[in-house]
Enzyme design. Structure first.
Site, PDB file in Angstrom:
ATOM      1  N   SER A 106       0.588   7.122  -4.290  1.00 54.29           N
ATOM      2  CA  SER A 106       1.080   8.200  -5.168  1.00 54.29           C
ATOM      3  C   SER A 106       0.259   8.256  -6.454  1.00 54.29           C
ATOM      4  O   SER A 106      -0.014   9.343  -6.988  1.00 54.29           O
ATOM      5  CB  SER A 106       2.543   7.956  -5.527  1.00 54.29           C
ATOM      6  OG  SER A 106       3.307   7.878  -4.367  1.00 54.29           O
ATOM      7  N   ASP A 129       7.170  -3.293  -1.733  1.00 58.46           N
ATOM      8  CA  ASP A 129       6.077  -4.188  -1.312  1.00 58.46           C
ATOM      9  C   ASP A 129       5.559  -5.054  -2.465  1.00 58.46           C
ATOM     10  O   ASP A 129       4.959  -6.097  -2.237  1.00 58.46           O
ATOM     11  CB  ASP A 129       4.906  -3.366  -0.749  1.00 58.46           C
ATOM     12  CG  ASP A 129       5.311  -2.534   0.455  1.00 58.46           C
ATOM     13  OD1 ASP A 129       6.357  -2.841   1.055  1.00 58.46           O
ATOM     14  OD2 ASP A 129       4.593  -1.571   0.790  1.00 58.46           O
ATOM     15  N   ARG A 246      15.387 -15.621  18.793  1.00 63.14           N
ATOM     16  CA  ARG A 246      15.672 -14.189  18.634  1.00 63.14           C
ATOM     17  C   ARG A 246      14.860 -13.649  17.454  1.00 63.14           C
ATOM     18  O   ARG A 246      14.618 -14.357  16.479  1.00 63.14           O
ATOM     19  CB  ARG A 246      17.157 -13.948  18.320  1.00 63.14           C
ATOM     20  CG  ARG A 246      18.101 -14.290  19.441  1.00 63.14           C
ATOM     21  CD  ARG A 246      18.005 -13.274  20.600  1.00 63.14           C
ATOM     22  NE  ARG A 246      18.961 -13.550  21.639  1.00 63.14           N
ATOM     23  CZ  ARG A 246      18.784 -14.402  22.643  1.00 63.14           C
ATOM     24  NH1 ARG A 246      17.655 -15.098  22.739  1.00 63.14           N
ATOM     25  NH2 ARG A 246      19.727 -14.570  23.559  1.00 63.14           N
ATOM     26  N   ARG A 255      15.179  -1.320   2.130  1.00 60.54           N
ATOM     27  CA  ARG A 255      14.896  -0.287   1.121  1.00 60.54           C
ATOM     28  C   ARG A 255      16.165   0.289   0.504  1.00 60.54           C
ATOM     29  O   ARG A 255      16.101   0.975  -0.522  1.00 60.54           O
ATOM     30  CB  ARG A 255      14.094   0.846   1.764  1.00 60.54           C
ATOM     31  CG  ARG A 255      12.651   0.525   2.022  1.00 60.54           C
ATOM     32  CD  ARG A 255      11.732   1.496   1.329  1.00 60.54           C
ATOM     33  NE  ARG A 255      11.815   2.812   1.878  1.00 60.54           N
ATOM     34  CZ  ARG A 255      10.918   3.356   2.693  1.00 60.54           C
ATOM     35  NH1 ARG A 255       9.857   2.661   3.053  1.00 60.54           N
ATOM     36  NH2 ARG A 255      11.054   4.555   3.128  1.00 60.54           N
TER      37      ARG A 255
HETATM   38  P1  ATP Z   1       4.587   3.151  -0.593  1.00 62.14           P
HETATM   39  O1  ATP Z   1       4.183   1.872  -1.262  1.00 62.14           O
HETATM   40  O2  ATP Z   1       6.041   3.294  -0.437  1.00 62.14           O
HETATM   41  O3  ATP Z   1       3.829   3.418   0.697  1.00 62.14           O
HETATM   42  P2  ATP Z   1       2.784   5.025  -1.819  1.00 62.14           P
HETATM   43  O4  ATP Z   1       2.865   5.819  -3.077  1.00 62.14           O
HETATM   44  O5  ATP Z   1       1.654   4.020  -1.741  1.00 62.14           O
HETATM   45  O6  ATP Z   1       4.206   4.337  -1.605  1.00 62.14           O
HETATM   46  P3  ATP Z   1       1.480   6.786   0.087  1.00 62.14           P
HETATM   47  O7  ATP Z   1       2.010   7.362   1.347  1.00 62.14           O
HETATM   48  O8  ATP Z   1       0.265   5.937   0.151  1.00 62.14           O
HETATM   49  O9  ATP Z   1       2.719   6.020  -0.568  1.00 62.14           O
HETATM   50  O10 ATP Z   1       1.167   7.977  -0.942  1.00 62.14           O
HETATM   51  C1  ATP Z   1       2.176   8.920  -1.262  1.00 62.14           C
HETATM   52  C2  ATP Z   1       1.562  10.289  -1.381  1.00 62.14           C
HETATM   53  O11 ATP Z   1       0.592  10.300  -2.444  1.00 62.14           O
HETATM   54  C3  ATP Z   1       0.794  10.782  -0.169  1.00 62.14           C
HETATM   55  O12 ATP Z   1       1.638  11.275   0.850  1.00 62.14           O
HETATM   56  C4  ATP Z   1      -0.048  11.883  -0.782  1.00 62.14           C
HETATM   57  O13 ATP Z   1       0.706  13.049  -0.979  1.00 62.14           O
HETATM   58  C5  ATP Z   1      -0.378  11.314  -2.163  1.00 62.14           C
HETATM   59  N1  ATP Z   1      -1.736  10.722  -2.159  1.00 62.14           N
HETATM   60  C6  ATP Z   1      -2.100   9.488  -1.777  1.00 62.14           C
HETATM   61  N2  ATP Z   1      -3.435   9.312  -1.906  1.00 62.14           N
HETATM   62  C7  ATP Z   1      -3.921  10.503  -2.367  1.00 62.14           C
HETATM   63  C8  ATP Z   1      -5.224  10.980  -2.714  1.00 62.14           C
HETATM   64  N3  ATP Z   1      -6.312  10.219  -2.595  1.00 62.14           N
HETATM   65  N4  ATP Z   1      -5.336  12.269  -3.162  1.00 62.14           N
HETATM   66  C9  ATP Z   1      -4.247  13.057  -3.281  1.00 62.14           C
HETATM   67  N5  ATP Z   1      -3.000  12.645  -2.978  1.00 62.14           N
HETATM   68  C10 ATP Z   1      -2.826  11.397  -2.531  1.00 62.14           C
END
Ligand code: ATP
Length: 319
Positions: A106, A129, A246, A255
């Site tokens: 994100s 995580d 098991r 979560r």
């Molecule tokens: P978690 O730790 O729960 O997986 P996270 O924020 O790492 O959370 P991701 O699925 O990696 O989860 O990223 C969330 C969202 O952020 C993606 O679905 C996308 O919309 C956006 N995102 C991630 N990387 C990029 C990028 N390089 N450019 C634009 N948007 C991005």
């Protein structure tokens, strides 16, 4: 005229997001800002699911897991065309400040959005995580650990009654934090995490001897990121140690759940620092928490540096 500020949740939801939303509305209003909720993460930002929020929106949510405004993963936000639409939606409502609760993915999206459209932002690390560089704590981790503790304690009851080995698999992506802390605090016999190579043969003689000495059960905690499947570990217990086994994959129950006091308090502080940061030009940053307290870290450092599990913790199980 009031300045407008918005918040969204992105990636996996965590317990603690709702207390954060409550503090967001209350502290924004206290600072004469007009708070907005963006529903369903970056997807909602693109689809203009943005609504002004007030006290009524955040009553009776402090005790609830998940997030009232929804979270999402958005493929479209990876595309510059949709980020331009997202910016237009913010402009239409005169929103110049944005808070994002999410994980490193994100934040990468947020950074890209900033580079193109210069919207002031602060990010709040929110992932069970606990795998974000620069912060020792991410929102939701304490509730997840307590859910795991409750599960292990329950499983121990049946394991000890039935003379069984239980393999309990935790989440964590490529990070062994949840498994390791759960091992240290729930007294399991074996802990396998991606950060440490292992050979099950090394435990064989010792475990067989423990059974001879009267041990009735084993609890093994495995992180989802290890190279072996939990079923393979169970097979090893049956074939090499000679005990019925098991597997329990804890999955998404980690979560959810009523946010702990620690996560409610951390939510309160993270939001306070985020709004203060936006008002004091400490934006473009991720609010990080370490032993020395809260700090504003540059987003590129946070997203471009790989997270490493604390060596002190790893040493507890490697020695
Ligand atoms: P978690 O730790 O729960 O997986 P996270 O924020 O790492 O959370 P991701 O699925 O990696 O989860 O990223 C969330 C969202 O952020 C993606 O679905 C996308 O919309 C956006 N995102 C991630 N990387 C990029 C990028 N390089 N450019 C634009 N948007 C991005």
């Amino acid at each position: 005229m009031k300045r407008n500020i918005a918040i969204l949740c992105s990636g996996g939801d965590v317990s603690g997001m709702n207390p954060a939303l409550k503090r967001f509305v209350e502290y924004a209003l206290e600072n004469k800002l007009l708070p907005y909720f963006i529903y369903d993460g970056y997807e909602g930002l693109i689809d203009n699911k943005i609504k002004e929020a007030n006290y009524c929106d955040v009553t009776s949510i402090i005790n609830r897991g998940g997030t009232k405004i929804g979270s999402a993963r958005s493929k479209r936000f990876m595309d510059a065309k949709y980020r331009t639409i997202a910016k237009k939606n913010l402009d239409r409502l005169n929103i110049s400040m944005l808070i994002v609760l999410g994980g490193d993915g994100s934040f990468r999206g947020l950074h890209q959005f900033y580079k193109e459209h210069k919207v002031k932002f602060c990010g709040i690390p929110s992932t069970i995580d606990n795998d974000i560089y620069g912060t020792e704590y991410c929102l939701g981790v304490d509730t997840a650990l307590n859910m795991i503790k409750f599960s292990i304690d329950s499983i121990r009851d049946t394991a000890s009654s039935f003379k069984r080995a239980f393999i309990i698999e935790t989440m964590g992506n490529k990070c062994g934090y949840l498994a390791l802390i759960s091992h240290l605090t729930s007294g399991s016999e074996l802990c396998l995490i991606p950060e440490l190579s292992y050979n099950l043969d090394d435990y064989e003689e010792n475990f067989r001897q423990q059974i001879k000495n009267g041990r009735r059960y084993f609890i093994a905690i495995t992180a989802e990121g290890i190279s072996q499947d939990s079923a393979e570990i169970a097979k090893w217990f049956e074939e090499k140690i000679g005990i019925e086994s098991r597997v329990n994959v804890l999955g998404h129950l980690q979560r959810g759940g009523n946010p702990t006091v620690k996560d409610r308090l951390m939510a309160y502080k993270f939001i306070t620092y985020a709004i203060d940061g936006l008002l004091k030009n400490k934006d473009k940053s991720i609010i990080c928490y370490t032993e020395s307290g809260f700090d504003y870290k540059k987003i590129d450092a946070v997203t471009n540096t790989p997270h490493k599990l604390d060596y002190e913790l790893i040493n507890f199980i490697s020695s």
